[in-house]
Design an enzyme around this catalytic site. Structure first.
Site, PDB file in Angstrom:
ATOM      1  N   SER A  36       0.839  -1.193   0.000  1.00  0.00           N
ATOM      2  CA  SER A  36       0.000   0.000   0.000  1.00  0.00           C
ATOM      3  C   SER A  36       0.882   1.254   0.000  1.00  0.00           C
ATOM      4  O   SER A  36       1.607   1.482  -0.963  1.00  0.00           O
ATOM      5  CB  SER A  36      -0.969  -0.048   1.191  1.00  0.00           C
ATOM      6  OG  SER A  36      -1.981   0.907   1.065  1.00  0.00           O
ATOM      7  N   HIS A  79      -4.110  -1.708  -4.340  1.00  0.00           N
ATOM      8  CA  HIS A  79      -5.516  -2.078  -4.117  1.00  0.00           C
ATOM      9  C   HIS A  79      -6.351  -1.888  -5.391  1.00  0.00           C
ATOM     10  O   HIS A  79      -7.508  -1.450  -5.333  1.00  0.00           O
ATOM     11  CB  HIS A  79      -6.107  -1.245  -2.980  1.00  0.00           C
ATOM     12  CG  HIS A  79      -5.283  -1.231  -1.730  1.00  0.00           C
ATOM     13  ND1 HIS A  79      -4.921  -2.387  -1.057  1.00  0.00           N
ATOM     14  CD2 HIS A  79      -4.698  -0.189  -1.046  1.00  0.00           C
ATOM     15  CE1 HIS A  79      -4.184  -2.053  -0.006  1.00  0.00           C
ATOM     16  NE2 HIS A  79      -4.029  -0.750   0.013  1.00  0.00           N
TER      17      HIS A  79
END
Length: 243
Positions: free
Chosen positions: A129, A164
């Site tokens: 992330s 993501h």
């Protein structure tokens, strides 16, 4: 003449903080330059959340490595000790959270420069992330609330990164719009479950822990849109845990 270090970094769409099987973490450790690497977790993007660091230490006790956590919000090391500590690591693993805050804190403490130095010396850099976003020239982020572009990173990986890509609503369309407009350069869209290794800035290996997950190359198409290309990958079928 000495051996010239190979510069490598890995983008992760998972790991100990999201997965129970350990496949992506084991894959990362398999690329360390030693059989018993020193692995440092950097949880800056989460504000050094104690539980995050504790979870890392608990997960990595299963591996043949020396694990540690580097806090910066309650920093204890002076500049010389901080440099010595980071340059001694074989793997530096950056956690998720707020990409913009991560970069700001690193720059205040000079960690950005030390990570670039470690990279040049052959330390494997990786993260999930925000910990994947930070290595590129720019990234797709929710650091400011709504999904947007952040044309600011360490620049060790040419182009941009979007994490993501498959699991958060709006990610795909928003990232493609940023690349199409030129707000972000062409780059890499990482679905959850993917691991992507870059050597000297070039993609050299892509793995996934699920058959459905992919790494995509997203580029402007010259007509105001983008092209999106799923890249070949190897499925991680079984743990490679070492003791």
């Amino acid at each position: 003449m000495g051996v010239v270090p190979v510069r490598r970094l890995a983008l992760l769409g998972g790991g100990f903080s999201t997965d129970d099987d350990g496949l992506l973490d084991e894959w990362v450790l398999g690329h360390a330059r030693t059989s018993r690497p020193r692995v440092c977790f950097v949880p800056t993007a989460s504000g050094d959340a104690p539980a995050y660091g504790e979870r890392f230490l608990a997960a990595f006790r299963a591996y043949a490595c020396e694990s540690s956590v580097l806090p910066l919000f309650s920093r204890e090391l002076d500049d010389a000790a901080l440099r010595a500590f980071l340059l001694a690591q074989d793997v530096i693993y950056v956690g998720g959270g707020n990409t913009a805050n991560l970069l700001a804190v690193w720059r205040v403490h000079g960690v950005d420069r030390l990570l670039c130095e470690a990279y040049d010396r052959g330390t494997l850099l990786c993260g999930i992330s925000a910990g994947a976003n930070c290595w590129a020239e720019g990234s797709h982020t929710d650091s400011f609330g709504p999904l947007t572009f952040l044309p600011d990173g360490l620049g060790l990986l040419p182009g941009s990164v979007c994490p993501h890509y498959d699991s958060e609503p709006g990610r795909r369309s928003s990232y493609r719009a940023a690349v199409a407009s030129g707000a972000l350069p062409a780059g890499w869209a990482v679905e959850d479950g993917v691991g992507a290794l870059f050597t000297e800035g070039l993609l050299t290996e892509t793995v996934t822990r699920t058959r459905q997950a992919h790494l995509y190359r997203v580029e402007p198409d010259g007509r105001g849109g983008t092209t999106e290309r799923a890249l070949p990958h190897r499925l991680l079928l079984s743990p490679l845990r070492r003791s």
